[in-house]
Write a protein that holds these residues in place. Structure first.
Motif, PDB file in Angstrom:
ATOM      1  N   TRP A 105       0.828  -1.196   0.000  1.00 44.10           N
ATOM      2  CA  TRP A 105       0.000   0.000   0.000  1.00 44.10           C
ATOM      3  C   TRP A 105       0.866   1.250   0.000  1.00 44.10           C
ATOM      4  CZ3 TRP A 105      -5.014  -0.430  -0.922  1.00 44.10           C
ATOM      5  CH2 TRP A 105      -5.665  -1.632  -0.606  1.00 44.10           C
ATOM      6  N   LEU A 106       0.442   2.231  -0.791  1.00 43.02           N
ATOM      7  CA  LEU A 106       1.078   3.546  -0.803  1.00 43.02           C
ATOM      8  C   LEU A 106      -0.018   4.601  -0.661  1.00 43.02           C
ATOM      9  CD1 LEU A 106       3.617   3.086  -3.745  1.00 43.02           C
ATOM     10  CD2 LEU A 106       4.139   3.087  -1.299  1.00 43.02           C
ATOM     11  N   CYS A 107       0.383   5.819  -0.361  1.00 38.63           N
ATOM     12  CA  CYS A 107      -0.571   6.913  -0.214  1.00 38.63           C
ATOM     13  C   CYS A 107      -0.510   7.837  -1.422  1.00 38.63           C
ATOM     14  CB  CYS A 107      -0.277   7.717   1.051  1.00 38.63           C
ATOM     15  SG  CYS A 107      -0.641   6.833   2.581  1.00 38.63           S
ATOM     16  N   LEU A 108      -1.659   8.379  -1.767  1.00 36.55           N
ATOM     17  CA  LEU A 108      -1.769   9.340  -2.862  1.00 36.55           C
ATOM     18  C   LEU A 108      -2.193  10.691  -2.315  1.00 36.55           C
ATOM     19  CD1 LEU A 108      -3.738   7.560  -5.753  1.00 36.55           C
ATOM     20  CD2 LEU A 108      -1.295   8.031  -5.662  1.00 36.55           C
ATOM     21  N   VAL A 109      -1.546  11.743  -2.808  1.00 37.49           N
ATOM     22  CA  VAL A 109      -1.995  13.108  -2.547  1.00 37.49           C
ATOM     23  C   VAL A 109      -1.864  13.882  -3.851  1.00 37.49           C
ATOM     24  CG1 VAL A 109      -1.319  13.080  -0.113  1.00 37.49           C
ATOM     25  CG2 VAL A 109       0.300  13.895  -1.839  1.00 37.49           C
ATOM     26  N   ALA A 110      -2.554  15.017  -3.943  1.00 36.44           N
ATOM     27  CA  ALA A 110      -2.438  15.854  -5.137  1.00 36.44           C
ATOM     28  C   ALA A 110      -1.009  16.359  -5.271  1.00 36.44           C
ATOM     29  CB  ALA A 110      -3.401  17.038  -5.038  1.00 36.44           C
ATOM     30  N   ASP A 111      -0.548  16.493  -6.525  1.00 32.80           N
ATOM     31  CA  ASP A 111       0.830  16.937  -6.710  1.00 32.80           C
ATOM     32  C   ASP A 111       1.057  18.369  -6.234  1.00 32.80           C
ATOM     33  OD1 ASP A 111      -0.500  18.268  -8.717  1.00 32.80           O
ATOM     34  OD2 ASP A 111       0.491  17.220 -10.366  1.00 32.80           O
ATOM     35  N   ASP A 112      -0.033  19.125  -6.060  1.00 38.08           N
ATOM     36  CA  ASP A 112       0.091  20.489  -5.539  1.00 38.08           C
ATOM     37  C   ASP A 112      -0.556  20.626  -4.167  1.00 38.08           C
ATOM     38  OD1 ASP A 112      -2.496  20.109  -6.367  1.00 38.08           O
ATOM     39  OD2 ASP A 112      -2.655  21.968  -7.521  1.00 38.08           O
ATOM     40  N   HIS A 113      -0.580  19.535  -3.398  1.00 36.54           N
ATOM     41  CA  HIS A 113      -1.228  19.557  -2.081  1.00 36.54           C
ATOM     42  C   HIS A 113      -0.587  20.625  -1.202  1.00 36.54           C
ATOM     43  CE1 HIS A 113      -3.073  18.297   1.643  1.00 36.54           C
ATOM     44  NE2 HIS A 113      -3.704  17.305   1.042  1.00 36.54           N
ATOM     45  N   PRO A 114      -1.378  21.546  -0.651  1.00 39.19           N
ATOM     46  CA  PRO A 114      -0.798  22.666   0.093  1.00 39.19           C
ATOM     47  C   PRO A 114      -0.277  22.304   1.491  1.00 39.19           C
ATOM     48  CG  PRO A 114      -3.194  22.775   0.162  1.00 39.19           C
ATOM     49  CD  PRO A 114      -2.841  21.658  -0.776  1.00 39.19           C
ATOM     50  N   ASP A 115      -0.727  21.155   2.029  1.00 40.53           N
ATOM     51  CA  ASP A 115      -0.385  20.826   3.415  1.00 40.53           C
ATOM     52  C   ASP A 115       0.583  19.662   3.565  1.00 40.53           C
ATOM     53  OD1 ASP A 115      -2.271  22.778   4.165  1.00 40.53           O
ATOM     54  OD2 ASP A 115      -3.893  21.294   4.022  1.00 40.53           O
TER      55      ASP A 115
ATOM     56  N   ARG B   8       0.925   8.631 -13.966  1.00 41.60           N
ATOM     57  CA  ARG B   8       1.029   8.948 -15.389  1.00 41.60           C
ATOM     58  C   ARG B   8      -0.252   9.557 -15.936  1.00 41.60           C
ATOM     59  NH1 ARG B   8       3.368   3.551 -15.710  1.00 41.60           N
ATOM     60  NH2 ARG B   8       1.483   2.821 -16.781  1.00 41.60           N
ATOM     61  N   SER B   9      -1.363   9.367 -15.225  1.00 44.52           N
ATOM     62  CA  SER B   9      -2.648   9.796 -15.772  1.00 44.52           C
ATOM     63  C   SER B   9      -3.343  10.882 -14.961  1.00 44.52           C
ATOM     64  CB  SER B   9      -3.592   8.592 -15.888  1.00 44.52           C
ATOM     65  OG  SER B   9      -3.811   8.009 -14.619  1.00 44.52           O
ATOM     66  N   ALA B  10      -2.888  11.140 -13.748  1.00 45.88           N
ATOM     67  CA  ALA B  10      -3.541  12.136 -12.893  1.00 45.88           C
ATOM     68  C   ALA B  10      -2.486  12.988 -12.205  1.00 45.88           C
ATOM     69  CB  ALA B  10      -4.432  11.451 -11.854  1.00 45.88           C
ATOM     70  N   GLY B  11      -2.887  14.157 -11.772  1.00 49.18           N
ATOM     71  CA  GLY B  11      -1.968  15.061 -11.088  1.00 49.18           C
ATOM     72  C   GLY B  11      -1.831  14.703  -9.627  1.00 49.18           C
ATOM     73  N   VAL B  12      -1.149  13.597  -9.350  1.00 50.27           N
ATOM     74  CA  VAL B  12      -0.995  13.101  -7.985  1.00 50.27           C
ATOM     75  C   VAL B  12       0.461  12.729  -7.716  1.00 50.27           C
ATOM     76  CG1 VAL B  12      -3.363  12.245  -7.780  1.00 50.27           C
ATOM     77  CG2 VAL B  12      -1.591  10.749  -8.720  1.00 50.27           C
ATOM     78  N   ARG B  13       0.772  12.672  -6.421  1.00 54.11           N
ATOM     79  CA  ARG B  13       2.071  12.186  -5.964  1.00 54.11           C
ATOM     80  C   ARG B  13       1.864  10.923  -5.142  1.00 54.11           C
ATOM     81  NH1 ARG B  13       4.552  15.898  -2.133  1.00 54.11           N
ATOM     82  NH2 ARG B  13       2.561  17.002  -1.941  1.00 54.11           N
ATOM     83  N   VAL B  14       2.854  10.044  -5.181  1.00 59.06           N
ATOM     84  CA  VAL B  14       2.818   8.811  -4.404  1.00 59.06           C
ATOM     85  C   VAL B  14       3.805   8.941  -3.257  1.00 59.06           C
ATOM     86  CG1 VAL B  14       3.196   6.323  -4.451  1.00 59.06           C
ATOM     87  CG2 VAL B  14       2.217   7.465  -6.443  1.00 59.06           C
ATOM     88  N   LEU B  15       3.346   8.663  -2.044  1.00 66.98           N
ATOM     89  CA  LEU B  15       4.182   8.771  -0.850  1.00 66.98           C
ATOM     90  C   LEU B  15       4.087   7.487  -0.033  1.00 66.98           C
ATOM     91  CD1 LEU B  15       3.192  12.370   0.324  1.00 66.98           C
ATOM     92  CD2 LEU B  15       5.272  11.706  -0.896  1.00 66.98           C
ATOM     93  N   PRO B  16       5.148   7.152   0.693  1.00 63.42           N
ATOM     94  CA  PRO B  16       5.066   5.980   1.572  1.00 63.42           C
ATOM     95  C   PRO B  16       4.046   6.205   2.681  1.00 63.42           C
ATOM     96  CG  PRO B  16       7.351   6.690   1.253  1.00 63.42           C
ATOM     97  CD  PRO B  16       6.486   7.776   0.713  1.00 63.42           C
ATOM     98  N   CYS B  17       3.438   5.121   3.132  1.00 60.53           N
ATOM     99  CA  CYS B  17       2.539   5.221   4.281  1.00 60.53           C
ATOM    100  C   CYS B  17       3.360   5.504   5.536  1.00 60.53           C
ATOM    101  CB  CYS B  17       1.753   3.925   4.463  1.00 60.53           C
ATOM    102  SG  CYS B  17       0.642   3.534   3.100  1.00 60.53           S
TER     103      CYS B  17
END
Length: 303
Positions: free
Chosen positions: A171-181, A253-262
Motif C-alpha cells: 500500500w502507498l498513499c496518494l496526494v495531489a501533486d500540488d497539495h498545500p499541506d 502517469r494519468s492524474a496530477g498526484v504524488r505517491v508517498l510511503p505510508c
C-alpha cells in the motif's frame, strides 16, 4: 435428500419457471411444450409443498419460497453446466473455452491484463470474462465459487477453499501533486486530520481496518467502487487515498498526484485466485491454474 431419486431436468425447469413467471414462456425457453411444462410445475409443487408461482390477476407472482429458490436454481444450473462441461484433456492452442473470473478493478487491471496477454498467443480460442464480485461473496462463498472459474481476492478475506498464490503488493498513499499541506512525507497526524477518498467495498479494502488499529477514523469525503478512480478523486484536492503500488505507478502517469510511503507499516496485499473443488479434475481448469501461477510468478519477480 437422495439425488438418485430426483429428475435433475426439473432444476432447469424450475429456473425457467421462476425467471419467466409464465408456463408458456418457460417452456419455449427450454424447448418443452406447454403441457410438459405444466406437468413439470405440478411435480415441483408436490416436491416443495408450495405453489412457487401464485396467480395474481392475469399474471403470476413468486411465493416467498419461489423467490428464495430463484437464485439457488440459477446457481445450481450454472454448477451443473460447469460440472458436465469438464474435460479430460485440454489443448489450449486448438480448443475454445470461456473462463469467468471475479475480480475488483485492481485485480483485473494488474493480474487480469497480464493473464490476458499470456493467453493471447498460446490460447487464441480462450475467452476471459471479468466480473465484479457481489457483496454476498463473503457470505455465500461456496455458491459463488461454484458458478465461476476463480475469484481474485487478497488473503485474509475468505478461507477454506483451494487457491493459487499469485503475487504480493504494498500500500502507498496518494496526494495531489500540488497539495498545500503535505511535503515530501506524510505523518499519522496528516491521516487523522485530512479528508479521504476511499474504496467502498470493505471485504476488499483492509485499509480501514489498518487505520482503526492505529486509532485513526478517516474523515471520508468520497467513496468509490473502483480503485482506479481514487487518483481522480484526490487530484486537485486536499484528500488522501491509499492505493496498491502496482496501480499507483499508473496513477502518476494519468492524474496530477504524488505517491508517498505510508507513515506506518501497512500489511501488504497477498493476492490469490480462489477456486471451487468442483473444478479439481477439469483439464481446462488445471491449465488455467497453471497459467495463473506462471503469470503470478512473473508479476512477483517484477519490482
Amino acid at each position: 435428500m437422495n439425488l438418485s431419486r430426483l429428475d435433475l431436468n426439473l432444476v432447469v425447469a424450475l429456473r425457467a419457471l421462476l425467471d419467466e413467471r409464465n408456463v408458456t414462456r418457460a417452456g419455449e425457453r427450454i424447448g418443452l411444450s406447454q403441457p410438459a411444462m405444466s406437468a413439470a410445475l405440478s411435480r415441483l409443487r408436490r416436491h416443495f409443498g408450495d405453489e412457487l408461482l401464485a396467480r395474481t390477476g392475469n399474471s403470476y407472482e413468486l411465493t416467498p419460497l419461489g423467490a428464495a429458490l430463484r437464485d439457488r436454481s440459477a446457481s445450481a444450473c450454472d454448477l451443473l453446466e460447469r460440472l458436465f462441461s469438464s474435460q479430460a484433456d485440454f489443448d489450449p492452442a486448438a480448443e475454445t473455452r470461456e473462463f469467468t473470473l471475479l475480480a475488483s478493478d485492481y485485480g483485473a487491471a494488474v493480474f487480469g491484463s497480464a493473464l490476458a496477454r499470456a493467453m493471447h498467443q498460446e490460447a487464441p480460442g480462450v475467452r476471459l470474462t471479468f466480473q465484479h464480485p457481489a457483496p454476498s461473496v463473503t457470505e455465500n462463498t461456496a455458491t459463488v465459487l461454484s458458478t465461476v472459474d476463480g475469484l481474485l481476492m487478497p488473503h485474509g478475506v475468505i478461507d477454506g477453499f483451494p487457491l493459487v498464490d499469485l503475487y504480493q503488493d504494498r500500500w502507498l498513499c496518494l496526494v495531489a501533486d500540488d497539495h498545500p499541506d503535505v511535503g515530501h512525507e506524510l505523518t499519522l497526524d496528516d491521516l487523522a486530520r485530512l479528508p479521504w477518498a476511499v474504496y467502498q467495498r470493505p471485504y476488499d479494502a483492509p485499509v480501514a481496518r489498518q487505520l482503526s488499529m492505529l486509532g485513526i477514523s478517516p474523515r471520508v469525503e468520497v467513496s468509490v467502487q473502483t480503485f482506479q478512480l481514487l487518483p481522480y478523486m484526490v487530484e486537485g484536492t486536499r484528500r488522501i487515498a491509499m492505493i496498491q503500488e502496482r496501480l499507483a505507478r499508473r496513477a502518476v502517469r494519468s492524474a496530477g498526484v504524488r505517491v508517498l510511503p505510508c507513515p506506518f507499516e501497512a500489511v501488504p496485499v497477498r493476492q490469490g485466485m480462489w477456486w471451487h473443488p468442483v473444478h479439481a479434475q477439469d483439464a481446462a481448469h488445471i491449465w488455467l491454474r497453471r497459467k495463473a501461477a506462471e503469470v503470478g510468478t512473473s508479476l512477483a519477480e517484477t519490482p
